[in-house]
Scaffold this motif. Sequence first.
Motif, PDB file in Angstrom:
ATOM      1  N   LYS A  13       0.654  -1.089  -0.121  1.00 36.67           N
ATOM      2  CA  LYS A  13       0.039   0.104  -0.156  1.00 36.67           C
ATOM      3  C   LYS A  13       0.863   1.352   0.114  1.00 36.67           C
ATOM      4  CE  LYS A  13      -2.701   0.517   3.539  1.00 36.67           C
ATOM      5  NZ  LYS A  13      -3.670  -0.025   4.661  1.00 36.67           N
ATOM      6  N   LYS A  14       1.902   1.293   0.745  1.00 38.21           N
ATOM      7  CA  LYS A  14       2.695   2.410   0.770  1.00 38.21           C
ATOM      8  C   LYS A  14       4.213   2.087   1.180  1.00 38.21           C
ATOM      9  CE  LYS A  14       2.876   6.186   4.194  1.00 38.21           C
ATOM     10  NZ  LYS A  14       2.729   6.464   5.466  1.00 38.21           N
ATOM     11  N   VAL A  15       5.184   2.708   0.980  1.00 40.11           N
ATOM     12  CA  VAL A  15       6.592   2.606   1.131  1.00 40.11           C
ATOM     13  C   VAL A  15       7.005   3.640   1.825  1.00 40.11           C
ATOM     14  CG1 VAL A  15       8.822   2.029   0.213  1.00 40.11           C
ATOM     15  CG2 VAL A  15       6.860   1.152  -1.060  1.00 40.11           C
ATOM     16  N   GLN A  16       7.896   3.916   2.819  1.00 41.38           N
ATOM     17  CA  GLN A  16       8.429   4.792   3.256  1.00 41.38           C
ATOM     18  C   GLN A  16       9.749   4.349   4.043  1.00 41.38           C
ATOM     19  OE1 GLN A  16       7.078   6.591   7.024  1.00 41.38           O
ATOM     20  NE2 GLN A  16       6.136   4.954   7.694  1.00 41.38           N
ATOM     21  N   GLU A  17      10.744   5.498   3.581  1.00 40.75           N
ATOM     22  CA  GLU A  17      11.966   5.108   4.241  1.00 40.75           C
ATOM     23  C   GLU A  17      11.959   5.598   5.827  1.00 40.75           C
ATOM     24  OE1 GLU A  17      16.493   6.092   2.746  1.00 40.75           O
ATOM     25  OE2 GLU A  17      15.587   7.745   3.876  1.00 40.75           O
ATOM     26  N   ILE A  18      12.423   4.490   6.710  1.00 38.14           N
ATOM     27  CA  ILE A  18      12.286   4.795   8.019  1.00 38.14           C
ATOM     28  C   ILE A  18      13.850   5.154   8.821  1.00 38.14           C
ATOM     29  CG2 ILE A  18      10.062   3.496   8.509  1.00 38.14           C
ATOM     30  CD1 ILE A  18      11.989   1.436   9.640  1.00 38.14           C
ATOM     31  N   ASN A  66      16.994   1.425   4.833  1.00 44.07           N
ATOM     32  CA  ASN A  66      15.854   0.505   5.317  1.00 44.07           C
ATOM     33  C   ASN A  66      14.312   1.053   4.982  1.00 44.07           C
ATOM     34  OD1 ASN A  66      14.008  -0.712   7.103  1.00 44.07           O
ATOM     35  ND2 ASN A  66      15.329  -0.691   9.075  1.00 44.07           N
ATOM     36  N   GLU A  67      13.674   0.521   4.333  1.00 47.61           N
ATOM     37  CA  GLU A  67      12.499   0.842   3.790  1.00 47.61           C
ATOM     38  C   GLU A  67      11.280  -0.044   4.314  1.00 47.61           C
ATOM     39  OE1 GLU A  67      12.426   3.420  -0.460  1.00 47.61           O
ATOM     40  OE2 GLU A  67      13.040   1.395  -0.534  1.00 47.61           O
ATOM     41  N   GLU A  68      10.427   0.782   4.686  1.00 49.56           N
ATOM     42  CA  GLU A  68       9.141  -0.311   5.349  1.00 49.56           C
ATOM     43  C   GLU A  68       8.025  -0.123   4.078  1.00 49.56           C
ATOM     44  OE1 GLU A  68       6.783   0.696   9.259  1.00 49.56           O
ATOM     45  OE2 GLU A  68       5.870   1.616   7.667  1.00 49.56           O
ATOM     46  N   TYR A  69       7.875  -1.402   4.056  1.00 53.22           N
ATOM     47  CA  TYR A  69       6.710  -1.676   2.968  1.00 53.22           C
ATOM     48  C   TYR A  69       5.468  -2.032   3.650  1.00 53.22           C
ATOM     49  CZ  TYR A  69       9.870  -1.847  -1.277  1.00 53.22           C
ATOM     50  OH  TYR A  69      10.473  -1.661  -2.378  1.00 53.22           O
ATOM     51  N   LEU A  70       4.437  -1.009   3.828  1.00 61.30           N
ATOM     52  CA  LEU A  70       3.287  -1.465   4.402  1.00 61.30           C
ATOM     53  C   LEU A  70       2.311  -2.132   3.433  1.00 61.30           C
ATOM     54  CD1 LEU A  70       1.187  -1.000   6.723  1.00 61.30           C
ATOM     55  CD2 LEU A  70       0.677   1.147   6.036  1.00 61.30           C
ATOM     56  N   LEU A  71       2.035  -3.453   3.731  1.00 58.09           N
ATOM     57  CA  LEU A  71       1.215  -4.207   2.656  1.00 58.09           C
ATOM     58  C   LEU A  71      -0.193  -4.058   2.806  1.00 58.09           C
ATOM     59  CD1 LEU A  71       3.059  -7.602   2.738  1.00 58.09           C
ATOM     60  CD2 LEU A  71       3.767  -5.739   1.734  1.00 58.09           C
ATOM     61  N   LYS A  72      -0.891  -4.319   1.817  1.00 57.58           N
ATOM     62  CA  LYS A  72      -2.442  -3.933   1.546  1.00 57.58           C
ATOM     63  C   LYS A  72      -2.990  -4.924   3.006  1.00 57.58           C
ATOM     64  CE  LYS A  72      -2.432  -3.076  -2.947  1.00 57.58           C
ATOM     65  NZ  LYS A  72      -2.398  -3.827  -4.385  1.00 57.58           N
ATOM     66  N   ASP A  73      -2.515  -5.833   3.493  1.00 50.62           N
ATOM     67  CA  ASP A  73      -3.306  -6.700   4.470  1.00 50.62           C
ATOM     68  C   ASP A  73      -2.498  -6.179   6.049  1.00 50.62           C
ATOM     69  OD1 ASP A  73      -0.726  -7.689   4.956  1.00 50.62           O
ATOM     70  OD2 ASP A  73      -1.093  -9.823   4.112  1.00 50.62           O
ATOM     71  N   GLY A  74      -1.971  -5.116   5.900  1.00 49.31           N
ATOM     72  CA  GLY A  74      -1.556  -4.389   7.188  1.00 49.31           C
ATOM     73  C   GLY A  74      -0.159  -4.932   7.773  1.00 49.31           C
ATOM     74  N   ALA A  93      18.387  -1.689   1.864  1.00 51.14           N
ATOM     75  CA  ALA A  93      19.347  -1.240   0.602  1.00 51.14           C
ATOM     76  C   ALA A  93      18.731  -1.530  -0.760  1.00 51.14           C
ATOM     77  CB  ALA A  93      20.752  -1.793   0.656  1.00 51.14           C
ATOM     78  N   GLN A  94      17.330  -1.288  -0.869  1.00 51.26           N
ATOM     79  CA  GLN A  94      16.739  -1.502  -2.103  1.00 51.26           C
ATOM     80  C   GLN A  94      16.875  -2.928  -2.552  1.00 51.26           C
ATOM     81  OE1 GLN A  94      17.252   2.039  -4.554  1.00 51.26           O
ATOM     82  NE2 GLN A  94      17.681   3.198  -2.685  1.00 51.26           N
ATOM     83  N   GLY A  95      17.448  -3.889  -1.885  1.00 51.42           N
ATOM     84  CA  GLY A  95      17.620  -5.235  -2.269  1.00 51.42           C
ATOM     85  C   GLY A  95      18.813  -5.270  -3.247  1.00 51.42           C
ATOM     86  N   ARG A  96      19.765  -4.260  -2.983  1.00 51.72           N
ATOM     87  CA  ARG A  96      21.281  -4.174  -3.735  1.00 51.72           C
ATOM     88  C   ARG A  96      21.851  -4.895  -2.665  1.00 51.72           C
ATOM     89  NH1 ARG A  96      21.556  -2.279  -8.644  1.00 51.72           N
ATOM     90  NH2 ARG A  96      20.031  -0.643  -9.169  1.00 51.72           N
ATOM     91  N   LEU A  97      23.305  -5.097  -2.768  1.00 53.45           N
ATOM     92  CA  LEU A  97      24.367  -5.583  -1.683  1.00 53.45           C
ATOM     93  C   LEU A  97      24.331  -4.895  -0.519  1.00 53.45           C
ATOM     94  CD1 LEU A  97      27.177  -5.441  -4.488  1.00 53.45           C
ATOM     95  CD2 LEU A  97      26.917  -7.464  -2.971  1.00 53.45           C
ATOM     96  N   VAL A  98      23.727  -5.645   0.338  1.00 50.36           N
ATOM     97  CA  VAL A  98      23.574  -4.641   1.738  1.00 50.36           C
ATOM     98  C   VAL A  98      25.022  -4.464   2.372  1.00 50.36           C
ATOM     99  CG1 VAL A  98      23.429  -6.989   3.289  1.00 50.36           C
ATOM    100  CG2 VAL A  98      22.258  -4.725   3.905  1.00 50.36           C
TER     101      VAL A  98
END
Length: 426
Positions: A315-320, A324-332, A339-344
């Motif tokens: 539903k929503k993505v925010q850098e916290i 480190n990005e929080e993906y808030l899913l539609k189911d809560g 690191a956006q899925g790149r080499l951490v």
Amino acid sequence: MNEVKGLYKVRDISLADEGKKRIAWAESRMPVLMALKEKYSASKPFKGYKIAGCLHVTKETAVLVKTFAACGAQVSWSGCNPLSTQDSVAAALASEDISIFAWHGMSVKEFYWAIDETIKMKPNLTLDDGADLIFTLHKKYPELAESTIIGGTEETTTGVHRLRAMADDGALKYPVIAVNDAETKWDFDNVYGTGQSTLDGILRATSVLLAGKNIVVAGFGHCGKGVAMRAKGLGANVIVTEVKPTAALKATLEGFRVMTMDEAAKVGDIFVTATGVKDIVVDRHFEKLKDGAIVCNTGHYDCELNLDHLKNITKKVQEIRPNNEEYLLKDGRRIYVLAQGRLVNLAAAEGHPSEVMDMSFANQFMSQLKLAELYRKGKKLDNKVHDIPAEQDQEIARVKLKTMGIKIDKLTPEQVKYQTDYSSGT
Ligand code: ARJ
């Protein structure tokens, strides 16, 4: 953005002093490479050679680049990942007249622009991590690849796999030395380097407690093994997922739980992919993740976590916090992507420590030197992927041990004879 056309493009040249201090710190922990610099800087064996490099712009890489320059090479450089460049280091190199095109957070388009810029000098030698420079040369500048370039080196597993496939198809236009496959590279850099730097990246991006967490490591090759070992050392319950039976068995006998990703997805707190293959965590796994699960990747490319799948249910993505990005899913549920899925380890931390890069880059230096020296003698390797000679590995390990003040035993002539004596038995 500071730019001097044709020379460099970096984030901020005023960071140069900070970068120089970082490079000096790395130099003091890279004695093998520094010994090579000392040995060859007078004779300048790279005089007249142009080296284009595409490898993470870190303080350790800067030590390598400066070594080439001190030994006579003209160097142009770009980073091999949009998120791994250390801007102060790039500024320091630019201030020392190295042609460098790299900044943290560049777009994919800018990434390829930077590679094109390094090719403008018409290099004779290439140095890659992930083979993007070699691929670009083969696709866009085939005449350079065929005529001007005498050889290249490749730093990492993913690159070596692809270059071997290219060579098998007869598509490789110049010889490449597989630095990754040296014992003094992959048994150290890939294992201990990745183990420490990956956990460093996870901690900088999250600062979570690892003790008691279920950490799922996808892939039990050299890199995955390092991550699993170090996570265990910090008290995590490590779960390994694998596709290769022998690797799965090794992980089991090391005491790790082995299961499929479908099973692991339900119980993992932190996921680290280290496979070199795409689509390791996909939609059916994201559907099962626990609320608060953290996912990251330490493989070369950013395709191991399928973030398009994750975005579909978000539903929503925010850098916290940084990386480190929080993906808030539609189911809560909330999923945290580092690191956006790149080499951490390179995006959220500084990559492997200098002490291991010392050996990897000593291998790079000696391999480039070999290519240059062969050319000088009018010789050339076949257009294939070549291994590092065993003597080079032993020599690098010998010097490394010496710098660590560690002495080892020597076989006596009688023991040498005994080893190959097939006339005696019990
Ligand atoms: C430069 C680094 C660093 C570092 O050798 C490692 C390898 O095979 C990579 C895959 O992209 C990353 C590379 N690597 C790790 N740490 N390169 N400086 N500090």
